[in-house]
Design an enzyme around this catalytic site. Structure first.
Site, PDB file in Angstrom:
ATOM      1  N   ARG A 217       0.831  -1.223   0.000  1.00 26.22           N
ATOM      2  CA  ARG A 217       0.000   0.000   0.000  1.00 26.22           C
ATOM      3  C   ARG A 217       0.865   1.272   0.000  1.00 26.22           C
ATOM      4  NH1 ARG A 217      -2.971  -3.726  -0.725  1.00 26.22           N
ATOM      5  NH2 ARG A 217      -4.831  -4.281   0.464  1.00 26.22           N
TER       6      ARG A 217
ATOM      7  N   SER B  19     -10.978  -0.232   2.986  1.00 23.52           N
ATOM      8  CA  SER B  19     -10.271  -0.475   4.253  1.00 23.52           C
ATOM      9  C   SER B  19      -9.780   0.853   4.809  1.00 23.52           C
ATOM     10  CB  SER B  19      -9.059  -1.374   4.018  1.00 23.52           C
ATOM     11  OG  SER B  19      -9.461  -2.564   3.418  1.00 23.52           O
TER      12      SER B  19
ATOM     13  N   GLU C  44      -5.317   4.351   6.086  1.00 18.79           N
ATOM     14  CA  GLU C  44      -4.977   4.182   4.666  1.00 18.79           C
ATOM     15  C   GLU C  44      -5.430   5.349   3.776  1.00 18.79           C
ATOM     16  OE1 GLU C  44      -5.207   0.141   2.873  1.00 18.79           O
ATOM     17  OE2 GLU C  44      -6.441   1.119   1.353  1.00 18.79           O
TER      18      GLU C  44
HETATM   19  P1  FAD Z   1      -8.484   9.170  -5.156  1.00 16.92           P
HETATM   20  O1  FAD Z   1      -9.158   8.734  -3.914  1.00 16.92           O
HETATM   21  O2  FAD Z   1      -9.148  10.203  -5.988  1.00 16.92           O
HETATM   22  O3  FAD Z   1      -7.010   9.673  -4.806  1.00 16.92           O
HETATM   23  C1  FAD Z   1      -6.185   8.901  -3.970  1.00 16.92           C
HETATM   24  C2  FAD Z   1      -4.817   9.611  -3.862  1.00 16.92           C
HETATM   25  O4  FAD Z   1      -4.160   9.585  -5.119  1.00 16.92           O
HETATM   26  C3  FAD Z   1      -4.937  11.083  -3.475  1.00 16.92           C
HETATM   27  O5  FAD Z   1      -3.823  11.411  -2.667  1.00 16.92           O
HETATM   28  C4  FAD Z   1      -4.851  11.823  -4.810  1.00 16.92           C
HETATM   29  O6  FAD Z   1      -4.312  13.118  -4.665  1.00 16.92           O
HETATM   30  C5  FAD Z   1      -3.893  10.918  -5.579  1.00 16.92           C
HETATM   31  N1  FAD Z   1      -4.130  10.866  -7.036  1.00 16.92           N
HETATM   32  C6  FAD Z   1      -5.260  10.475  -7.666  1.00 16.92           C
HETATM   33  N2  FAD Z   1      -5.067  10.454  -9.005  1.00 16.92           N
HETATM   34  C7  FAD Z   1      -3.799  10.852  -9.209  1.00 16.92           C
HETATM   35  C8  FAD Z   1      -2.991  11.047 -10.394  1.00 16.92           C
HETATM   36  N3  FAD Z   1      -3.463  10.811 -11.620  1.00 16.92           N
HETATM   37  N4  FAD Z   1      -1.710  11.475 -10.226  1.00 16.92           N
HETATM   38  C9  FAD Z   1      -1.213  11.723  -8.990  1.00 16.92           C
HETATM   39  N5  FAD Z   1      -1.919  11.560  -7.851  1.00 16.92           N
HETATM   40  C10 FAD Z   1      -3.195  11.127  -7.968  1.00 16.92           C
HETATM   41  N6  FAD Z   1      -7.670  -0.258  -2.497  1.00 16.92           N
HETATM   42  C11 FAD Z   1      -6.869  -1.345  -2.659  1.00 16.92           C
HETATM   43  O7  FAD Z   1      -5.644  -1.216  -2.725  1.00 16.92           O
HETATM   44  N7  FAD Z   1      -7.405  -2.604  -2.730  1.00 16.92           N
HETATM   45  C12 FAD Z   1      -8.736  -2.828  -2.657  1.00 16.92           C
HETATM   46  O8  FAD Z   1      -9.171  -3.975  -2.743  1.00 16.92           O
HETATM   47  C13 FAD Z   1      -9.597  -1.711  -2.471  1.00 16.92           C
HETATM   48  N8  FAD Z   1     -10.934  -1.878  -2.342  1.00 16.92           N
HETATM   49  C14 FAD Z   1     -11.734  -0.797  -2.136  1.00 16.92           C
HETATM   50  C15 FAD Z   1     -13.115  -1.010  -1.984  1.00 16.92           C
HETATM   51  C16 FAD Z   1     -13.962   0.064  -1.764  1.00 16.92           C
HETATM   52  C17 FAD Z   1     -15.442  -0.179  -1.594  1.00 16.92           C
HETATM   53  C18 FAD Z   1     -13.444   1.383  -1.720  1.00 16.92           C
HETATM   54  C19 FAD Z   1     -14.352   2.557  -1.524  1.00 16.92           C
HETATM   55  C20 FAD Z   1     -12.070   1.599  -1.849  1.00 16.92           C
HETATM   56  C21 FAD Z   1     -11.207   0.507  -2.054  1.00 16.92           C
HETATM   57  N9  FAD Z   1      -9.815   0.677  -2.205  1.00 16.92           N
HETATM   58  C22 FAD Z   1      -9.005  -0.413  -2.394  1.00 16.92           C
HETATM   59  C23 FAD Z   1      -9.226   2.014  -2.135  1.00 16.92           C
HETATM   60  C24 FAD Z   1      -9.273   2.792  -3.474  1.00 16.92           C
HETATM   61  O9  FAD Z   1     -10.290   2.307  -4.314  1.00 16.92           O
HETATM   62  C25 FAD Z   1      -7.949   2.705  -4.236  1.00 16.92           C
HETATM   63  O10 FAD Z   1      -6.900   3.208  -3.446  1.00 16.92           O
HETATM   64  C26 FAD Z   1      -7.995   3.475  -5.569  1.00 16.92           C
HETATM   65  O11 FAD Z   1      -6.804   3.254  -6.288  1.00 16.92           O
HETATM   66  C27 FAD Z   1      -8.177   4.985  -5.381  1.00 16.92           C
HETATM   67  O12 FAD Z   1      -8.397   5.536  -6.661  1.00 16.92           O
HETATM   68  P2  FAD Z   1      -9.113   6.939  -6.850  1.00 16.92           P
HETATM   69  O13 FAD Z   1      -9.049   7.275  -8.309  1.00 16.92           O
HETATM   70  O14 FAD Z   1     -10.453   6.929  -6.243  1.00 16.92           O
HETATM   71  O15 FAD Z   1      -8.112   7.893  -6.040  1.00 16.92           O
HETATM   72  P1  NAP Z   2     -10.219 -11.236   3.897  1.00 22.54           P
HETATM   73  O1  NAP Z   2     -10.229 -12.133   2.723  1.00 22.54           O
HETATM   74  O2  NAP Z   2     -11.320 -11.337   4.919  1.00 22.54           O
HETATM   75  O3  NAP Z   2      -8.839 -11.367   4.651  1.00 22.54           O
HETATM   76  C1  NAP Z   2      -8.586 -10.581   5.823  1.00 22.54           C
HETATM   77  C2  NAP Z   2      -7.162 -10.104   5.764  1.00 22.54           C
HETATM   78  O4  NAP Z   2      -6.288 -11.227   5.824  1.00 22.54           O
HETATM   79  C3  NAP Z   2      -6.911  -9.386   4.488  1.00 22.54           C
HETATM   80  O5  NAP Z   2      -6.750  -8.056   4.815  1.00 22.54           O
HETATM   81  C4  NAP Z   2      -5.679 -10.026   3.880  1.00 22.54           C
HETATM   82  O6  NAP Z   2      -4.568  -9.143   3.822  1.00 22.54           O
HETATM   83  C5  NAP Z   2      -5.295 -11.126   4.838  1.00 22.54           C
HETATM   84  N1  NAP Z   2      -5.191 -12.414   4.121  1.00 22.54           N
HETATM   85  C6  NAP Z   2      -6.214 -13.236   3.738  1.00 22.54           C
HETATM   86  N2  NAP Z   2      -5.733 -14.346   3.143  1.00 22.54           N
HETATM   87  C7  NAP Z   2      -4.377 -14.216   3.133  1.00 22.54           C
HETATM   88  C8  NAP Z   2      -3.320 -15.024   2.665  1.00 22.54           C
HETATM   89  N3  NAP Z   2      -3.546 -16.217   2.086  1.00 22.54           N
HETATM   90  N4  NAP Z   2      -2.062 -14.568   2.806  1.00 22.54           N
HETATM   91  C9  NAP Z   2      -1.807 -13.393   3.383  1.00 22.54           C
HETATM   92  N5  NAP Z   2      -2.772 -12.580   3.855  1.00 22.54           N
HETATM   93  C10 NAP Z   2      -4.043 -12.984   3.750  1.00 22.54           C
HETATM   94  O7  NAP Z   2     -10.125  -9.704   3.425  1.00 22.54           O
HETATM   95  P2  NAP Z   2     -11.238  -8.757   2.816  1.00 22.54           P
HETATM   96  O8  NAP Z   2     -11.366  -7.586   3.710  1.00 22.54           O
HETATM   97  O9  NAP Z   2     -12.444  -9.512   2.408  1.00 22.54           O
HETATM   98  O10 NAP Z   2     -10.499  -8.219   1.498  1.00 22.54           O
HETATM   99  C11 NAP Z   2     -10.171  -9.108   0.452  1.00 22.54           C
HETATM  100  C12 NAP Z   2      -9.013  -8.537  -0.342  1.00 22.54           C
HETATM  101  O11 NAP Z   2      -9.382  -7.277  -0.900  1.00 22.54           O
HETATM  102  C13 NAP Z   2      -7.782  -8.274   0.523  1.00 22.54           C
HETATM  103  O12 NAP Z   2      -6.634  -8.551  -0.238  1.00 22.54           O
HETATM  104  C14 NAP Z   2      -7.883  -6.804   0.831  1.00 22.54           C
HETATM  105  O13 NAP Z   2      -6.610  -6.189   1.012  1.00 22.54           O
HETATM  106  C15 NAP Z   2      -8.564  -6.237  -0.407  1.00 22.54           C
HETATM  107  N6  NAP Z   2      -9.376  -5.069  -0.056  1.00 22.54           N
HETATM  108  C16 NAP Z   2      -8.734  -3.889   0.129  1.00 22.54           C
HETATM  109  C17 NAP Z   2      -9.462  -2.737   0.437  1.00 22.54           C
HETATM  110  C18 NAP Z   2      -8.776  -1.407   0.581  1.00 22.54           C
HETATM  111  O14 NAP Z   2      -9.447  -0.403   0.638  1.00 22.54           O
HETATM  112  N7  NAP Z   2      -7.476  -1.363   0.643  1.00 22.54           N
HETATM  113  C19 NAP Z   2     -10.842  -2.815   0.571  1.00 22.54           C
HETATM  114  C20 NAP Z   2     -11.452  -4.044   0.397  1.00 22.54           C
HETATM  115  C21 NAP Z   2     -10.711  -5.182   0.075  1.00 22.54           C
HETATM  116  P3  NAP Z   2      -4.271  -8.088   2.618  1.00 22.54           P
HETATM  117  O15 NAP Z   2      -5.217  -6.974   2.830  1.00 22.54           O
HETATM  118  O16 NAP Z   2      -2.862  -7.714   2.849  1.00 22.54           O
HETATM  119  O17 NAP Z   2      -4.485  -8.777   1.319  1.00 22.54           O
END
Ligand code: FAD
Ligand code: NAP
Length: 339
Positions: free
Chosen positions: A166, A239, A335
């Site tokens: 991340r 998250s 995050e």
């Molecule tokens: P924004 O929220 O608009 O911006 C995020 C940051 O990036 C800000 O600091 C902004 O200034 C900067 N930024 C945006 N665009 C640019 C650009 N072109 N150049 C430079 N800087 C820029 N994240 C995960 O990693 N894994 C997941 O599974 C995941 N699941 C999600 C599920 C849900 C329901 C939600 C709401 C979010 C989730 N996220 C997840 C978080 C999010 O979707 C990601 O981080 C996504 O990449 C953000 O994109 P955005 O365009 O909305 O960025």
């Molecule tokens: P999940 O499957 O319930 O798992 C809970 C946590 O355990 C996750 O955060 C994941 O870490 C970790 N995990 C599960 N299986 C693993 C494995 N085999 N090895 C190592 N780590 C493991 O999680 P969930 O909330 O439903 O999300 C599913 C996936 O989507 C995850 O990868 C999660 O990161 C991603 N997600 C991210 C966001 C976001 O906003 N960043 C939002 C929703 C979902 P990791 O998170 O490191 O993968």
């Protein structure tokens, strides 16, 4: 100048928490020229520039005294194709999930585990988006960014992006790099990642024993839709906390009182804890105060039931951080990007 700059615009439709704050100035970039115009405008009017994509990783705690530039550039192109490996490039404003679907429809695999993540292509490298055992660094071929300090374009290789869990160079140098387009290495042969979480089990339940990349994408979409609130229905930023990396000694200590603690060993010897597990165990799942709450099904997700302010959400997050530190001796890091 083709850029349309508006004054005092509500950002409620432009952040997935649905927090109602105003941007002093607001514009949408549809081209590189718009981006350059926005930079020039901000310099000329002596206002900061805040670049956003889909607003799905933002926590807005006050009105934004800046020119907010929403990236809305579009375009997807195949840069090379040797019949097996393909390099594909997408503009920063392309919505992420439709882009993933586009690649799958072309018979290309690599992005399927990253299905249904909200936001844009340009923001994906910011925190090296990841899900179900895949991060964009695993398929990353390069990106082009504008250096806001010099106005020059620069191409970044994988190593130069300093991707980590991340995290990336772009997150470490906030406000410097404006990502214009991103390239991905995709494959016509499928190398699927099924071992993470409930992915294989879902496919088995569906009677699929030799899945395609599209099958994996659909399985992940169905798992995610069951667990995660849809921001169009209930405001959230996914998250809210990163999964903390801690020492094996601390894991052993916590396990004395909580033998069912969820912890994953990392290659460097550290252990990754599931932040959602800690928050749930501490009793926060389903908590609600006014319109700020912790989701009923996923304790890692903070939600806005309607009129929560960014400050109320921040205050709730800080209470959770303090409680987790006191109970487990674990520091949770937020995050979403806070403004
Ligand atoms: P924004 O929220 O608009 O911006 C995020 C940051 O990036 C800000 O600091 C902004 O200034 C900067 N930024 C945006 N665009 C640019 C650009 N072109 N150049 C430079 N800087 C820029 N994240 C995960 O990693 N894994 C997941 O599974 C995941 N699941 C999600 C599920 C849900 C329901 C939600 C709401 C979010 C989730 N996220 C997840 C978080 C999010 O979707 C990601 O981080 C996504 O990449 C953000 O994109 P955005 O365009 O909305 O960025
Ligand atoms: P999940 O499957 O319930 O798992 C809970 C946590 O355990 C996750 O955060 C994941 O870490 C970790 N995990 C599960 N299986 C693993 C494995 N085999 N090895 C190592 N780590 C493991 O999680 P969930 O909330 O439903 O999300 C599913 C996936 O989507 C995850 O990868 C999660 O990161 C991603 N997600 C991210 C966001 C976001 O906003 N960043 C939002 C929703 C979902 P990791 O998170 O490191 O993968």
């Amino acid at each position: 100048m083709s850029l349309q700059v508006q004054a005092r615009v509500s950002l409620k439709p432009y952040n997935s928490f649905g927090v109602d704050v105003q941007a002093r100035l607001f514009a949408q970039a549809h081209s590189d020229d718009d981006v350059r115009d926005a930079l020039a405008y901000a310099t000329q009017h002596e206002v900061p520039l805040l670049v956003i994509g889909g607003g799905s990783n933002l926590l807005l705690t006050a009105d934004i005294q800046a020119l907010v530039l929403r990236m809305a550039t579009r375009g997807i192109r195949l840069l090379s194709d040797n019949g097996q490996q393909v390099v594909i490039e997408a503009e920063a404003g392309e919505p992420w999930h439709p882009f993933v679907q586009h690649t799958l429809a072309q018979g290309l695999s690599g992005l399927e585990n990253l299905s249904l993540i909200p936001g844009t292509v340009g923001a994906a490298p910011m925190q090296n988006i990841g899900a179900y055992g895949v991060e964009i660094k695993d398929v990353f071929a390069g990106l082009t960014a504008l250096d806001r300090q010099t106005g020059e374009l620069r191409d970044f290789s994988l190593d130069e992006c300093k991707f980590a869990y991340r995290d990336s160079l772009f997150k470490q140098e906030p406000g410097r790099w404006l990502i214009l387009r991103v390239r991905f290495n995709l494959n016509r042969t499928e190398h699927l990642h099924l071992e993470y979480g409930p992915v294989r089990q879902r496919l088995t339940e569906q009677g699929i024993d030799r899945p395609t990349a599209s099958d994996v994408s659909q399985a992940i979409c169905s798992i995610r839709s069951e667990k995660l609130p849809d921001p169009a229905v209930l405001g959230n930023a996914g998250s809210f906390f990163k999964n903390p990396l801690v020492s094996a000694a601390l894991v052993a200590q916590i396990k004395e009182q909580h033998p069912d603690l969820v912890a994953y060993a990392q290659p460097d010897g550290q252990m990754k804890l599931a932040a959602g597990w800690l928050i749930e165990r501490a009793g926060w799942k389903g908590f609600r105060e006014a319109d700020a709450g912790v989701h009923k099904l996923q304790a890692l997700v903070l939600v806005n039931y309607g009129t929560a302010t960014g400050l109320q959400l921040l205050e709730l997050a800080q209470r959770i951080q303090k409680d987790i530190a006191e109970r487990f001796n674990v520091e949770l890091e937020m995050e979403p990007n806070r403004y």
